[in-house]
Design a protein around this motif. Structure first.
Motif, PDB file in Angstrom:
ATOM      1  N   PHE A 188     -61.152  18.530 -36.765  1.00 40.05           N
ATOM      2  CA  PHE A 188     -60.690  17.446 -37.640  1.00 40.05           C
ATOM      3  C   PHE A 188     -59.259  17.040 -37.279  1.00 40.05           C
ATOM      4  O   PHE A 188     -58.960  15.855 -37.123  1.00 40.05           O
ATOM      5  N   GLY A 189     -58.386  18.021 -37.111  1.00 38.91           N
ATOM      6  CA  GLY A 189     -57.001  17.731 -36.736  1.00 38.91           C
ATOM      7  C   GLY A 189     -56.914  17.042 -35.385  1.00 38.91           C
ATOM      8  O   GLY A 189     -56.140  16.095 -35.203  1.00 38.91           O
ATOM      9  N   GLY A 190     -57.718  17.498 -34.436  1.00 42.48           N
ATOM     10  CA  GLY A 190     -57.722  16.877 -33.116  1.00 42.48           C
ATOM     11  C   GLY A 190     -58.259  15.462 -33.130  1.00 42.48           C
ATOM     12  O   GLY A 190     -57.800  14.600 -32.382  1.00 42.48           O
ATOM     13  N   ALA A 191     -59.218  15.200 -34.001  1.00 40.48           N
ATOM     14  CA  ALA A 191     -59.843  13.879 -34.047  1.00 40.48           C
ATOM     15  C   ALA A 191     -58.985  12.832 -34.747  1.00 40.48           C
ATOM     16  O   ALA A 191     -58.967  11.679 -34.332  1.00 40.48           O
ATOM     17  N   TYR A 192     -58.277  13.203 -35.798  1.00 40.97           N
ATOM     18  CA  TYR A 192     -57.682  12.191 -36.664  1.00 40.97           C
ATOM     19  C   TYR A 192     -56.177  11.998 -36.584  1.00 40.97           C
ATOM     20  O   TYR A 192     -55.695  10.933 -36.938  1.00 40.97           O
ATOM     21  N   PHE A 193     -55.424  12.982 -36.161  1.00 39.32           N
ATOM     22  CA  PHE A 193     -53.979  12.762 -36.074  1.00 39.32           C
ATOM     23  C   PHE A 193     -53.680  11.822 -34.917  1.00 39.32           C
ATOM     24  O   PHE A 193     -54.109  12.075 -33.793  1.00 39.32           O
ATOM     25  N   ILE A 194     -52.965  10.753 -35.199  1.00 34.30           N
ATOM     26  CA  ILE A 194     -52.617   9.794 -34.159  1.00 34.30           C
ATOM     27  C   ILE A 194     -51.654  10.450 -33.166  1.00 34.30           C
ATOM     28  O   ILE A 194     -51.838  10.343 -31.957  1.00 34.30           O
ATOM     29  N   SER A 195     -50.638  11.134 -33.667  1.00 34.33           N
ATOM     30  CA  SER A 195     -49.740  11.932 -32.824  1.00 34.33           C
ATOM     31  C   SER A 195     -50.381  13.300 -32.665  1.00 34.33           C
ATOM     32  O   SER A 195     -50.405  14.092 -33.601  1.00 34.33           O
ATOM     33  N   LYS A 196     -50.926  13.558 -31.506  1.00 33.62           N
ATOM     34  CA  LYS A 196     -51.734  14.770 -31.303  1.00 33.62           C
ATOM     35  C   LYS A 196     -50.945  16.050 -31.580  1.00 33.62           C
ATOM     36  O   LYS A 196     -51.509  17.035 -32.033  1.00 33.62           O
ATOM     37  N   TRP A 197     -49.650  16.058 -31.320  1.00 34.10           N
ATOM     38  CA  TRP A 197     -48.867  17.265 -31.575  1.00 34.10           C
ATOM     39  C   TRP A 197     -48.911  17.622 -33.055  1.00 34.10           C
ATOM     40  O   TRP A 197     -48.847  18.805 -33.414  1.00 34.10           O
ATOM     41  N   LYS A 198     -49.038  16.630 -33.938  1.00 32.72           N
ATOM     42  CA  LYS A 198     -49.139  16.908 -35.374  1.00 32.72           C
ATOM     43  C   LYS A 198     -50.451  17.610 -35.697  1.00 32.72           C
ATOM     44  O   LYS A 198     -50.502  18.459 -36.587  1.00 32.72           O
TER      45      LYS A 198
END
Length: 191
Positions: free
Chosen positions: A45-55
């Motif tokens: 989920f984090g990988g799919a939706y955060f626009i800034s991937k580091w976030k």
């Protein structure tokens, strides 16, 4: 998407991840839930939706770290910030975030299911390396095979957790995006 909308979107994503992660603490009380938890789905989920991937990486790994500290305290009544094999576990979850960003550019049921199985495969192959746990298994290919076989029931629980929590997280966010434009990216708003 304005900076304010992006910040609000990030807050929603973080809150969803934190709420899902709270379920992880139930495994302490209900041992049958071992590995039936949201961490794989959270990573995807984090990988799919955060626009800034580091976030995505930061949020997922920090959430995992905080819940690890809490779980370790529940089991030992001591604060422990690290454990044997943690680096491989965190590497596996970082790879799951990467998997989410690569396989879930288009979120749909098939892609979420495929990413969920991929996440379990990553976890299974990395975290069951026999030399991570002392002398539990021989440090050979045969020992690795034995370790992998013994881990199958736990990995079944993980796939069920990925699928259930993936449905909740991805389905919930996709539904919310249909109702709240500030959750959509610029590209999605243009459609």
């Amino acid at each position: 998407m304005t900076a304010k909308n992006n910040s609000t979107r990030n807050i929603v994503l973080i809150l969803m991840i934190v709420l899902a992660a709270a379920f992880r603490l139930l495994a302490f009380k209900y041992k049958d839930l071992s590995n039936f938890n949201p961490v794989g789905a959270i990573a995807l989920f984090g990988g799919a939706y955060f626009i800034s991937k580091w976030k995505g990486y930061l949020t997922v790994l920090l959430t995992l770290f905080i819940t690890d500290v809490m779980i370790n305290y529940l089991y030992t009544s001591k604060f422990s910030l690290w454990y044997s094999g943690a680096e491989i576990t965190y590497l596996s979850f970082a790879l799951m975030v990467l998997t989410g960003s690569l396989l879930l550019k288009k979120v749909n049921m098939l892609n979420v299911v495929l990413a969920s199985f991929t996440a379990v495969l990553i976890h299974w192959l990395l975290t069951d390396l026999p030399w991570l746990y002392g002398t539990l298994y021989p440090h050979t290919l045969a020992g690795y095979g034995t370790s992998l076989l013994k881990a199958i029931p736990f990995e079944y629980n993980m796939i069920y957790g990925n699928l259930v929590f993936g449905l909740i997280l991805f389905g919930g966010f996709e539904l919310a995006k249909t109702k709240y434009a500030f959750l959509r990216t610029k590209k999605q708003l243009a459609l």
